[in-house]
Write an enzyme that holds these catalytic residues in place. Sequence first.
Site, PDB file in Angstrom:
ATOM      1  N   SER A  89       0.837  -1.194   0.000  1.00  0.00           N
ATOM      2  CA  SER A  89       0.000   0.000   0.000  1.00  0.00           C
ATOM      3  C   SER A  89       0.881   1.256   0.000  1.00  0.00           C
ATOM      4  CB  SER A  89      -0.952  -0.062   1.201  1.00  0.00           C
ATOM      5  OG  SER A  89      -2.026   0.833   1.069  1.00  0.00           O
ATOM      6  N   ASP A 220      -9.332  -6.629  -4.097  1.00  0.00           N
ATOM      7  CA  ASP A 220      -9.046  -5.505  -3.206  1.00  0.00           C
ATOM      8  C   ASP A 220     -10.188  -4.496  -3.240  1.00  0.00           C
ATOM      9  OD1 ASP A 220      -7.928  -3.399  -1.781  1.00  0.00           O
ATOM     10  OD2 ASP A 220      -5.961  -3.624  -2.686  1.00  0.00           O
ATOM     11  N   HIS A 248      -7.285  -6.331   0.617  1.00  0.00           N
ATOM     12  CA  HIS A 248      -6.147  -5.407   0.579  1.00  0.00           C
ATOM     13  C   HIS A 248      -4.998  -5.909   1.445  1.00  0.00           C
ATOM     14  CE1 HIS A 248      -4.197  -1.606  -0.237  1.00  0.00           C
ATOM     15  NE2 HIS A 248      -4.028  -1.358   1.056  1.00  0.00           N
TER      16      HIS A 248
END
Length: 270
Positions: A89, A220, A248
């Site tokens: 991320s 995700d 995610h």
Amino acid sequence: MEEGSSRGGGKHFVLVHGLCHGAWCWYKLAPLLEAAGHRVTAVDLAASGVHPARAHEVPSFEAYSRPLLDAVADDDDNNNRSLVLVGHSFGGLSVALAMERFPRKVAAAVFLAASMPCAGKPMGVTIEEFFRRVTPDFFMDSETLVLDTDQGPQTAVLLGPKLLAAKLYDRSSTEDVTLARMLVRPGNQFRDDPMMKDEALLTAGNYGSVKKVYVVVMADACSSEEEQRWMVGLSPDTEVREIAGADHMAMCSKPSELCHVLLRVASECA
């Protein structure tokens, strides 16, 4: 500075968490990599996990990324490309900075549903694209905080319990959601940081010279597959792997599948 280090043969995986998280989120993946004979270091970036700084004490993206930069600089296999950096991320941007600073130490960089910038463009382009794509209610019950830093007021976010359950850990176990609710800390995306706007920061000769692998997380709910592939398109030389059925937080929902991908990357770098 770091959690879960072990020595052994093979590559040295350095795991970098995303916004508001810490080294703790890799707790399922790290032992799998270690069992396969690799060294693993999961880093707490500044004011994250058990790092002692508070968010308002970290005024810049450079300072936020310092624990990773120090870990890479201190790696004892100097200039031997023994490192595999894994950024999740928002952690992808810190990985990119480490690649630029230490290209000869990094065998490969893996971007897991991550912000992956490209050489010659500002890193912040990836963050601004994320905000362009999400709706105003995306952050649900998250809190916005104003930090009084040495560089003036800055904005941070504390991810809310409902957001965590609905958009980050929606395919993970109840235990993982509970762990995240207990351990997340305020996170600053440094959108106004000069480093985020510097077109000359990431160069083709350094950042662009390191092997990049993007792991597309297919289910995700936080970063869509379209957005992930948009970042891949910015750097056409990037290799792509996919993990089906992961949320995610793929290191929690699909740790074995993620481990398989990383072991393949390590073997290709041997």
